[in-house]
Design a protein around this motif. Structure first.
Motif, PDB file in Angstrom:
ATOM      1  N   ALA A  85       0.808  -1.213   0.000  1.00 40.20           N
ATOM      2  CA  ALA A  85       0.000   0.000   0.000  1.00 40.20           C
ATOM      3  C   ALA A  85       0.847   1.271   0.000  1.00 40.20           C
ATOM      4  N   SER A  86       2.082   1.174   0.461  1.00 35.63           N
ATOM      5  CA  SER A  86       2.974   2.338   0.467  1.00 35.63           C
ATOM      6  C   SER A  86       4.408   1.835   0.531  1.00 35.63           C
ATOM      7  N   GLY A  87       5.336   2.750   0.355  1.00 35.45           N
ATOM      8  CA  GLY A  87       6.749   2.379   0.486  1.00 35.45           C
ATOM      9  C   GLY A  87       7.042   1.848   1.878  1.00 35.45           C
ATOM     10  N   MET A  88       6.491   2.493   2.900  1.00 40.63           N
ATOM     11  CA  MET A  88       6.743   2.037   4.270  1.00 40.63           C
ATOM     12  C   MET A  88       6.116   0.667   4.531  1.00 40.63           C
ATOM     13  N   GLY A  89       4.988   0.393   3.888  1.00 39.55           N
ATOM     14  CA  GLY A  89       4.399  -0.944   3.981  1.00 39.55           C
ATOM     15  C   GLY A  89       5.408  -1.983   3.486  1.00 39.55           C
ATOM     16  N   VAL A 111      18.903   7.225   6.122  1.00 37.52           N
ATOM     17  CA  VAL A 111      17.759   6.491   5.576  1.00 37.52           C
ATOM     18  C   VAL A 111      16.519   7.360   5.726  1.00 37.52           C
ATOM     19  N   PHE A 112      15.500   7.005   4.976  1.00 38.41           N
ATOM     20  CA  PHE A 112      14.231   7.718   5.011  1.00 38.41           C
ATOM     21  C   PHE A 112      13.739   7.860   6.464  1.00 38.41           C
ATOM     22  N   GLY A 113      13.124   9.011   6.783  1.00 38.94           N
ATOM     23  CA  GLY A 113      12.748   9.322   8.161  1.00 38.94           C
ATOM     24  C   GLY A 113      11.939   8.231   8.856  1.00 38.94           C
ATOM     25  N   VAL A 155      20.650  -0.193   2.737  1.00 36.67           N
ATOM     26  CA  VAL A 155      21.072   1.135   2.264  1.00 36.67           C
ATOM     27  C   VAL A 155      20.061   1.749   1.299  1.00 36.67           C
ATOM     28  N   GLU A 156      20.160   3.063   1.182  1.00 35.91           N
ATOM     29  CA  GLU A 156      19.513   3.833   0.121  1.00 35.91           C
ATOM     30  C   GLU A 156      20.635   4.533  -0.633  1.00 35.91           C
ATOM     31  N   SER A 157      20.528   4.632  -1.930  1.00 39.49           N
ATOM     32  CA  SER A 157      21.524   5.381  -2.700  1.00 39.49           C
ATOM     33  C   SER A 157      20.903   5.871  -3.998  1.00 39.49           C
ATOM     34  N   VAL A 184      18.284  -3.042  -0.598  1.00 39.89           N
ATOM     35  CA  VAL A 184      18.485  -1.676  -1.103  1.00 39.89           C
ATOM     36  C   VAL A 184      17.135  -1.016  -1.355  1.00 39.89           C
ATOM     37  N   ASP A 185      16.947   0.165  -0.778  1.00 39.52           N
ATOM     38  CA  ASP A 185      15.799   1.016  -1.109  1.00 39.52           C
ATOM     39  C   ASP A 185      16.234   1.854  -2.314  1.00 39.52           C
ATOM     40  N   ASN A 186      15.700   1.519  -3.476  1.00 39.97           N
ATOM     41  CA  ASN A 186      16.168   2.114  -4.745  1.00 39.97           C
ATOM     42  C   ASN A 186      15.266   3.243  -5.230  1.00 39.97           C
ATOM     43  N   CYS A 187      14.539   3.831  -4.307  1.00 37.13           N
ATOM     44  CA  CYS A 187      13.512   4.820  -4.627  1.00 37.13           C
ATOM     45  C   CYS A 187      14.059   6.051  -5.353  1.00 37.13           C
ATOM     46  N   PHE A 188      15.186   6.573  -4.876  1.00 37.66           N
ATOM     47  CA  PHE A 188      15.702   7.814  -5.471  1.00 37.66           C
ATOM     48  C   PHE A 188      16.267   7.601  -6.874  1.00 37.66           C
ATOM     49  N   ALA A 189      16.780   6.405  -7.141  1.00 31.79           N
ATOM     50  CA  ALA A 189      17.407   6.175  -8.449  1.00 31.79           C
ATOM     51  C   ALA A 189      16.394   5.664  -9.473  1.00 31.79           C
ATOM     52  N   HIS A 206      10.972  -0.250  -3.176  1.00 30.14           N
ATOM     53  CA  HIS A 206      10.630   1.067  -3.729  1.00 30.14           C
ATOM     54  C   HIS A 206       9.436   1.666  -3.032  1.00 30.14           C
ATOM     55  N   SER A 207       9.497   2.967  -2.818  1.00 32.80           N
ATOM     56  CA  SER A 207       8.274   3.715  -2.621  1.00 32.80           C
ATOM     57  C   SER A 207       7.827   4.095  -4.023  1.00 32.80           C
ATOM     58  N   ALA A 208       6.744   3.485  -4.507  1.00 31.86           N
ATOM     59  CA  ALA A 208       6.251   3.787  -5.857  1.00 31.86           C
ATOM     60  C   ALA A 208       5.563   5.147  -5.897  1.00 31.86           C
ATOM     61  N   THR A 209       5.348   5.697  -4.704  1.00 36.45           N
ATOM     62  CA  THR A 209       4.724   7.014  -4.551  1.00 36.45           C
ATOM     63  C   THR A 209       5.543   8.107  -5.246  1.00 36.45           C
ATOM     64  N   LYS A 210       6.827   7.896  -5.342  1.00 37.38           N
ATOM     65  CA  LYS A 210       7.729   8.957  -5.810  1.00 37.38           C
ATOM     66  C   LYS A 210       7.832   8.935  -7.335  1.00 37.38           C
ATOM     67  N   LEU A 211       9.014   8.649  -7.880  1.00 41.78           N
ATOM     68  CA  LEU A 211       9.170   8.771  -9.335  1.00 41.78           C
ATOM     69  C   LEU A 211       8.360   7.742 -10.126  1.00 41.78           C
ATOM     70  N   VAL A 218      -0.841   8.797  -6.191  1.00 39.59           N
ATOM     71  CA  VAL A 218      -1.163   7.647  -5.338  1.00 39.59           C
ATOM     72  C   VAL A 218       0.052   7.189  -4.530  1.00 39.59           C
ATOM     73  N   LEU A 219      -0.242   6.525  -3.409  1.00 39.49           N
ATOM     74  CA  LEU A 219       0.797   5.864  -2.627  1.00 39.49           C
ATOM     75  C   LEU A 219       0.945   4.427  -3.116  1.00 39.49           C
ATOM     76  N   GLY A 220       2.144   3.905  -3.025  1.00 44.64           N
ATOM     77  CA  GLY A 220       2.358   2.514  -3.364  1.00 44.64           C
ATOM     78  C   GLY A 220       3.766   2.110  -2.986  1.00 44.64           C
ATOM     79  N   GLY A 221       3.980   0.809  -2.866  1.00 39.71           N
ATOM     80  CA  GLY A 221       5.314   0.306  -2.550  1.00 39.71           C
ATOM     81  C   GLY A 221       5.502  -1.069  -3.149  1.00 39.71           C
ATOM     82  N   ASN A 337       6.280  15.600  -0.735  1.00 37.52           N
ATOM     83  CA  ASN A 337       6.548  14.563  -1.735  1.00 37.52           C
ATOM     84  C   ASN A 337       7.841  14.875  -2.495  1.00 37.52           C
ATOM     85  N   LEU A 338       8.244  13.967  -3.338  1.00 37.76           N
ATOM     86  CA  LEU A 338       9.362  14.211  -4.258  1.00 37.76           C
ATOM     87  C   LEU A 338       9.172  13.325  -5.473  1.00 37.76           C
ATOM     88  N   GLY A 339       9.910  13.647  -6.535  1.00 38.24           N
ATOM     89  CA  GLY A 339       9.782  12.842  -7.750  1.00 38.24           C
ATOM     90  C   GLY A 339       8.471  13.095  -8.481  1.00 38.24           C
TER      91      GLY A 339
HETATM   92  C1  LIG Z   1       9.025   8.141   0.470  1.00 36.19           C
HETATM   93  C2  LIG Z   1      10.058   7.148   0.752  1.00 36.19           C
HETATM   94  C3  LIG Z   1       9.744   5.985   1.473  1.00 36.19           C
HETATM   95  C4  LIG Z   1       8.372   5.715   2.023  1.00 36.19           C
HETATM   96  O1  LIG Z   1       7.423   5.607   1.019  1.00 36.19           O
HETATM   97  P1  LIG Z   1       5.847   5.908   1.235  1.00 36.19           P
HETATM   98  O2  LIG Z   1       5.274   5.510  -0.073  1.00 36.19           O
HETATM   99  O3  LIG Z   1       5.732   7.362   1.560  1.00 36.19           O
HETATM  100  O4  LIG Z   1       5.415   5.064   2.373  1.00 36.19           O
HETATM  101  C5  LIG Z   1      10.756   5.067   1.689  1.00 36.19           C
HETATM  102  N1  LIG Z   1      12.011   5.277   1.234  1.00 36.19           N
HETATM  103  C6  LIG Z   1      12.348   6.386   0.551  1.00 36.19           C
HETATM  104  C7  LIG Z   1      13.749   6.549   0.084  1.00 36.19           C
HETATM  105  C8  LIG Z   1      11.391   7.357   0.281  1.00 36.19           C
HETATM  106  O5  LIG Z   1      11.731   8.468  -0.370  1.00 36.19           O
END
Ligand SMILES: *Cc1c(COP(=O)(O)O)cnc(C)c1O
Length: 393
Positions: A85-89, A111-113, A155-157, A184-189, A206-211, A218-221, A337-339
């Motif tokens: 349902a979200s990246g944090m999920g 790492v993400f907050g 890691v995130e990178s 690896v949380d590959n959300c930013f790349a 991935h947090s699919a919410t971003k890019l 929408v939120l997604g992960g 948000n970002l991306g």
């Molecule tokens: C936003 C983000 C998350 C969390 O994703 P949500 O979809 O907001 O739950 C996790 N990791 C990174 C790097 C993010 O930017």
């Protein structure tokens, strides 16, 4: 699901599609349904016994969710995946599946907050401890941080918001040597710029919410990786319920069709803007992976196709100057948000990272005057003019 292994990234993203319904729609149908019906008792039994592969209930699977998962699996060169349902999920389910009470996590400090909150506020309830290391820490020093109960390296990178780069290949080798899961949380790349599995990652989140959505809707992960790991994750996910909604999956799958073209533009604009920021007299320093001045520029060139869409920079005059500057921007949105297609500007020290002490902020590369810019898809000259006018004001 239709897939052809030799096609390019963009083509697969567009041409991977669920079976058409009896209406022969061109764009994928939206299966907004909580459950699916069975012909008879035997079909229902066989489906629950997993002798027959088919959708049962949308918490377990759904054609829209499966289409989205299949696309990301191909993009990351993974074997299988589970959507959330979200990246944090995705982050929470991944740790919960593979860690036992008393295990230890070795994680990059930046790492993400909310991930930091999991490590420091919630996992200690299960006696799971985390040791942080900095992005530039030498690998042989990291080796000393591994304990008998260490289960994974995380890691995130590039990192948020300091845009530091972690050496994925070196970390992958270290994880393998010590039989640790490399996550690896590959959300930013995004998988378009970087595929951590090629450097030894076992699981990619991935947090699919971003890019991936890229349009702030929408939120997604999602977590992808090796088949046997994903099987365990799937069983955890289907029973604990942080499932991606079919509607969000439908939106996200459509978004992935344009991921490559969007991320290309995001990155090209970000590089243009980063170069201009670097020359501006009111700026104290700019961090962007594809600038020559980035301390890990060579590493970024090695593992990333382009530099991403996040720039961090320091306005001269510290905290107050930073806050005044973002107030003076007109085009850029002040948003969490970002991306997004819309450029977003934030002041991490007083917002997303305000719960960290000054010392902790500096350890993850945050200074009081630091600004994080998520470069959107507006014309780069308009974004620059907004920044320039705010700097000159
Ligand atoms: C936003 C983000 C998350 C969390 O994703 P949500 O979809 O907001 O739950 C996790 N990791 C990174 C790097 C993010 O930017």
């Amino acid at each position: 699901m239709d897939k052809k292994p030799n096609q390019h990234f963009e083509t697969q993203a567009i041409r991977t599609q669920m079976e058409r319904s009896s209406y022969s729609e061109h764009s994928s149908a939206l299966h907004l349904t909580s459950s699916f019906v069975f012909e008879d008792a035997e079909e229902m039994r066989a489906s629950f016994a997993e002798e027959k592969q088919r959708a049962i209930y949308s918490r377990f699977s759904n054609p829209n969710t499966s289409e989205f998962v299949q696309k990301v699996v191909q993009m990351e060169d993974a074997e299988d995946g589970v959507a959330f349902a979200s990246g944090m999920g995705a982050v929470f389910a991944t740790f919960s599946t593979f860690l036992n009470a008393g295990d230890h996590i070795l994680s990059a400090r930046a790492v993400f907050g909310s991930t930091h909150a999991l490590f420091t506020k919630f996992f200690p309830k299960w006696n799971i401890e985390t040791t942080y290391f900095s992005a530039t820490e030498a690998i042989d020093h990291l080796e000393n941080l591994i304990q008998p109960n260490t289960r994974c390296i995380y890691v995130e990178s590039p990192t948020n918001p300091g845009v530091e780069i972690l050496d994925l290949e070196a970390l992958g080798k270290l994880a393998k040597k010590h039989n640790l899961l490399f996550i690896v949380d590959n959300c930013f790349a995004t998988p378009y710029l970087q595929q951590p599995i090629h450097y030894g990652a076992d699981l990619v989140i991935h947090s699919a919410t971003k890019l991936m959505d890229g349009q702030g809707r929408v939120l997604g992960g999602i977590t992808v990786g090796k088949k046997e790991l994903i099987r365990a994750l799937y069983l955890f996910a289907r029973n604990t319920g942080a499932s991606l909604s079919p509607f969000n999956a439908w939106v996200l799958s459509k978004s992935l069709e344009t991921l490559a073209i969007r991320v290309d533009r995001h990155c090209d604009s970000a590089l243009e803007i980063a170069k201009k920021l670097e020359k501006h007299p009111r700026i104290n320093g700019v961090k962007y992976p594809f600038l020559n001045s980035h301390p890990q520029h060579q590493l970024a060139l090695k593992q990333m196709k382009k530099g991403g869409n996040i720039i961090s920079f320091e306005v001269k005059g510290g905290l107050e100057a930073g806050r005044k500057f973002i107030d003076a921007t007109q085009l850029c949105s002040l948003s969490a948000n970002l991306g997004d297609s819309r450029s977003i500007i934030t002041h991490p020290s007083s917002t997303t990272h305000s719960k960290l002490s000054q010392e902790e902020q500096s350890e993850v590369g945050i200074t009081p005057g630091m600004i994080r810019l998520s470069v959107g898809l507006e014309h780069h000259e308009d974004i620059w003019n907004d920044l320039k006018e705010a700097l000159d004001a």
